[in-house]
Design a protein around this motif. Structure first.
Motif, PDB file in Angstrom:
ATOM      1  N   ILE A 147      45.855  70.180  53.499  1.00 50.48           N
ATOM      2  CA  ILE A 147      45.219  69.534  52.350  1.00 50.48           C
ATOM      3  C   ILE A 147      46.347  69.197  51.384  1.00 50.48           C
ATOM      4  CG2 ILE A 147      43.576  69.732  50.457  1.00 50.48           C
ATOM      5  CD1 ILE A 147      42.128  71.880  52.123  1.00 50.48           C
ATOM      6  N   SER A 148      46.592  67.927  51.189  1.00 50.83           N
ATOM      7  CA  SER A 148      47.733  67.481  50.387  1.00 50.83           C
ATOM      8  C   SER A 148      47.718  68.077  48.980  1.00 50.83           C
ATOM      9  CB  SER A 148      47.733  65.955  50.294  1.00 50.83           C
ATOM     10  OG  SER A 148      48.724  65.505  49.394  1.00 50.83           O
ATOM     11  N   ASP A 149      48.911  68.379  48.488  1.00 52.99           N
ATOM     12  CA  ASP A 149      49.044  68.872  47.118  1.00 52.99           C
ATOM     13  C   ASP A 149      48.639  67.804  46.101  1.00 52.99           C
ATOM     14  OD1 ASP A 149      49.974  71.286  48.034  1.00 52.99           O
ATOM     15  OD2 ASP A 149      52.094  70.731  47.895  1.00 52.99           O
ATOM     16  N   LYS A 150      48.573  66.546  46.548  1.00 54.08           N
ATOM     17  CA  LYS A 150      48.192  65.451  45.665  1.00 54.08           C
ATOM     18  C   LYS A 150      46.689  65.446  45.370  1.00 54.08           C
ATOM     19  CE  LYS A 150      51.902  62.425  47.312  1.00 54.08           C
ATOM     20  NZ  LYS A 150      52.221  61.121  47.965  1.00 54.08           N
ATOM     21  N   VAL A 151      45.926  66.189  46.172  1.00 57.53           N
ATOM     22  CA  VAL A 151      44.472  66.233  45.995  1.00 57.53           C
ATOM     23  C   VAL A 151      44.113  67.184  44.861  1.00 57.53           C
ATOM     24  CG1 VAL A 151      42.269  66.765  47.096  1.00 57.53           C
ATOM     25  CG2 VAL A 151      44.111  65.729  48.434  1.00 57.53           C
ATOM     26  N   ASP A 152      43.355  66.691  43.891  1.00 53.96           N
ATOM     27  CA  ASP A 152      42.934  67.493  42.747  1.00 53.96           C
ATOM     28  C   ASP A 152      41.837  68.457  43.191  1.00 53.96           C
ATOM     29  OD1 ASP A 152      42.443  68.528  40.263  1.00 53.96           O
ATOM     30  OD2 ASP A 152      41.329  66.782  39.529  1.00 53.96           O
ATOM     31  N   MET A 153      42.160  69.736  43.233  1.00 52.50           N
ATOM     32  CA  MET A 153      41.215  70.719  43.755  1.00 52.50           C
ATOM     33  C   MET A 153      41.576  72.104  43.239  1.00 52.50           C
ATOM     34  SD  MET A 153      40.258  71.239  47.793  1.00 52.50           S
ATOM     35  CE  MET A 153      39.718  69.532  47.891  1.00 52.50           C
TER      36      MET A 153
END
Length: 207
Positions: free
Chosen positions: A119-125
């Motif tokens: 899960i990319s670090d760019k994904v806001d989560m």
């Protein structure tokens, strides 16, 4: 759950995750006396949780979580990993169009994550939501390779190509939404049918 089998005429239908529902993240708030407040649509989604668990291919617990996360990524990730995908369900065709554009604009990130199981670090989560989602994904290089080849061919009928089983879209798509529906059609083959809910306006549901 038997409702699905009755509609399809096949008991195995209960185990097949078919529609994609998005653009509603159910969240119900409570007053001090436990009276619920919020949007009616969100309350209705909670009432039908048992049904959603049968038809959603994405993890149902995250669908109902109050953790913050990028819902577009959540739906796109699991939708793209599902080759046997049959139909979209959304209130407005504009929402489906925005979702498809999200996939096109973020195809490299999504395909990379599908390929590696990350899960990319760019994904806001939030950390908790990320941890939960990570438990439900694994590397899928074969699917990623297929998606990469199809996107390389361009976007014309792209979603019919990556989902050969896609047969229908249920949405409000006429009137003020007609322009969105026309653009939506460019990403689909003619075999995909678009079904409109009926005659609906802010004043009420007429038919």
């Amino acid at each position: 759950p038997n409702l699905l089998a009755n509609l399809h005429g096949d008991a195995s239908y209960n185990t097949l995750k078919l529609p994609l529902m998005f653009c509603i993240v159910p969240h119900i708030e409570y007053l001090d006396d436990k009276t619920t407040i919020g949007y009616l649509s969100e309350r209705m989604v909670h009432e039908y949780r048992w049904l959603l668990s049968q038809i959603l291919f994405s993890p149902i617990d995250l669908f109902f979580t109050e953790e913050s996360f990028d819902t577009q990524y959540y739906y796109a990730r699991f939708a793209l990993e599902t080759p046997d995908f049959h139909n979209f369900i959304s209130t407005f065709s504009s929402q489906i169009l925005l979702f498809m554009k999200y996939i096109i604009e973020n195809q490299e990130l999504l395909i990379h994550d599908i390929e590696t199981g990350e899960i990319s670090d760019k994904v806001d989560m939030s950390k908790k939501a990320r941890q939960y989602l990570q438990e439900h994904v694994s590397p899928n290089p074969q699917r990623a390779s297929f998606l990469r080849k199809e996107f390389a061919k361009g976007t014309n009928e792209i979603f019919s190509r990556i989902w050969p089983s896609l047969s229908s879209i249920s949405t409000i798509g006429n009137g003020g939404f007609a322009s969105y529906t026309r653009e939506l059609r460019t990403y689909l083959s003619e075999k995909v049918k678009i079904f409109h809910y009926g005659y609906i306006a802010s004043e009420g549901i007429f038919a």
